[in-house]
Scaffold this motif. Structure first.
Motif, PDB file in Angstrom:
ATOM      1  N   SER A  70       0.819  -1.207   0.000  1.00 15.71           N
ATOM      2  CA  SER A  70       0.000   0.000   0.000  1.00 15.71           C
ATOM      3  C   SER A  70       0.851   1.254   0.000  1.00 15.71           C
ATOM      4  O   SER A  70       0.450   2.273  -0.547  1.00 15.71           O
ATOM      5  N   ASN A 113       1.771   2.066  -3.488  1.00 14.65           N
ATOM      6  CA  ASN A 113       0.599   2.495  -4.230  1.00 14.65           C
ATOM      7  C   ASN A 113       0.190   3.915  -3.839  1.00 14.65           C
ATOM      8  O   ASN A 113      -0.152   4.738  -4.681  1.00 14.65           O
ATOM      9  N   ASP A 114       0.224   4.217  -2.530  1.00 15.06           N
ATOM     10  CA  ASP A 114      -0.111   5.563  -2.064  1.00 15.06           C
ATOM     11  C   ASP A 114       0.878   6.585  -2.598  1.00 15.06           C
ATOM     12  O   ASP A 114       0.500   7.696  -2.982  1.00 15.06           O
ATOM     13  N   ALA A 173       0.175   7.255  -6.206  1.00 17.12           N
ATOM     14  CA  ALA A 173      -1.056   8.032  -6.348  1.00 17.12           C
ATOM     15  C   ALA A 173      -0.793   9.508  -6.047  1.00 17.12           C
ATOM     16  O   ALA A 173      -1.269  10.395  -6.754  1.00 17.12           O
ATOM     17  N   ARG A 199       1.226  11.028  -8.929  1.00 17.04           N
ATOM     18  CA  ARG A 199       0.356  11.294 -10.083  1.00 17.04           C
ATOM     19  C   ARG A 199      -0.481  12.549  -9.839  1.00 17.04           C
ATOM     20  O   ARG A 199      -0.649  13.379 -10.736  1.00 17.04           O
ATOM     21  N   LYS A 252      -1.654   3.920 -14.107  1.00 13.57           N
ATOM     22  CA  LYS A 252      -2.533   2.802 -13.767  1.00 13.57           C
ATOM     23  C   LYS A 252      -2.318   2.362 -12.318  1.00 13.57           C
ATOM     24  O   LYS A 252      -1.220   2.455 -11.782  1.00 13.57           O
ATOM     25  N   ASP A 253      -3.394   1.865 -11.698  1.00 13.98           N
ATOM     26  CA  ASP A 253      -3.339   1.322 -10.345  1.00 13.98           C
ATOM     27  C   ASP A 253      -3.138  -0.190 -10.451  1.00 13.98           C
ATOM     28  O   ASP A 253      -4.105  -0.947 -10.591  1.00 13.98           O
ATOM     29  N   LYS A 306      -2.216  -2.195  -8.246  1.00 16.25           N
ATOM     30  CA  LYS A 306      -2.644  -2.912  -7.041  1.00 16.25           C
ATOM     31  C   LYS A 306      -3.952  -3.651  -7.268  1.00 16.25           C
ATOM     32  O   LYS A 306      -4.116  -4.807  -6.857  1.00 16.25           O
ATOM     33  N   SER A 307      -4.885  -3.003  -7.932  1.00 17.02           N
ATOM     34  CA  SER A 307      -6.188  -3.615  -8.180  1.00 17.02           C
ATOM     35  C   SER A 307      -6.062  -4.874  -9.025  1.00 17.02           C
ATOM     36  O   SER A 307      -6.713  -5.891  -8.756  1.00 17.02           O
TER      37      SER A 307
END
Length: 241
Positions: free
Chosen positions: A2, A5-6, A9, A12, A197-198, A200-201
């Motif tokens: 996470s 990913n954070d 994000a 971005r 793109k994420d 993680k999903s």
């Protein structure tokens, strides 16, 4: 997982808020500490503001008699100016460095020179995104490690399911799989994914889909852009989990 990913994000979001649509990613795999060493040296030379002659530095760079430290200086100085000739010289040297020890340094000099040139030609701010695993075009390279629950060995059917499902989910997200290796009770993926793109999903979706058939994958996995773990490092991680 996470944290990465954070961070992506937030990065971005920052680029969007500042209207920055041009960024540079180092394509080669250069350890983060070496990248930081280059930029510290680059900043120090820039603060010194020493005068130099481009052609003299190019001659030094390609001379077989100059010491490595002097060539480091030449590469860095050449990377600091918006000059196509300087960029081409760094590019030529990096394609076949006389000193293998300078492969990473010349790689950093090349991307720095590209940023300086782009900034000068476009008049727009350029951004460098640092990653130990580098990237390609607008895609970042990440390494992921997944393990089985309780470190049980995969069955042949589970191995097939893992490869099929992860390949499907990642390709759907425009992720390039560079390397996919399945061992007795873990598997690793080296991948390139679009900055916007994420991922993680997609990875979570693949884990969930696989676990519908026996709940055999650990839902916690390692995801890093710092380095590719060796088998020994992976074994040490598995022993602690």
């Amino acid at each position: 997982m996470s944290d990465h990913n954070d961070l992506l994000a937030k990065l971005r979001q920052t680029l969007n808020e500042q209207g920055i649509d041009s960024f540079h990613i180092l394509e080669d795999l250069v350890p983060i500490e070496e990248q930081m060493e280059f930029f510290r040296y680059f900043d120090r030379l820039r603060r010194e503001n020493s005068l130099f002659v481009r052609d003299d530095e190019v001659s030094i760079l390609f001379s077989p008699d100059e010491p490595i430290e002097r060539k480091k200086r030449s590469l860095t100085l050449l990377a600091s100016i918006p000059d196509v000739g300087a960029y081409r010289s760094i590019e030529t040297y990096h394609s076949s460095p006389l000193e293998p020890e300078l492969l990473h340094w010349s790689s950093m000099a090349l991307v720095s020179s590209r940023i300086v040139l782009s900034s000068d030609l476009s008049g727009h701010q350029q951004v460098y995104i640092s990653s130990g695993l580098g990237g390609q075009d607008k895609k970042l390279r990440f390494f992921a490690l997944f393990t089985t629950n309780d470190r049980q060995h995969f069955t042949d059917l589970q191995k097939e399911m893992v490869e099929r499902e992860f390949t499907f989910q990642l390709q759907k997200a425009d992720v390039v799989i560079e390397k996919f290796e399945i061992r007795e009770n873990y598997f690793t993926i080296l991948m390139l994914f679009p900055f916007n793109k994420d991922v993680k999903s997609s990875l979570n979706d693949a884990v969930i889909e696989c676990n519908q058939y026996g709940n055999f994958l650990d839902t916690k996995f390692l995801f890093t852009n710092v380095k590719v773990l060796s088998e020994k490092e992976i074994e040490n991680i598995l022993e602690k989990k």
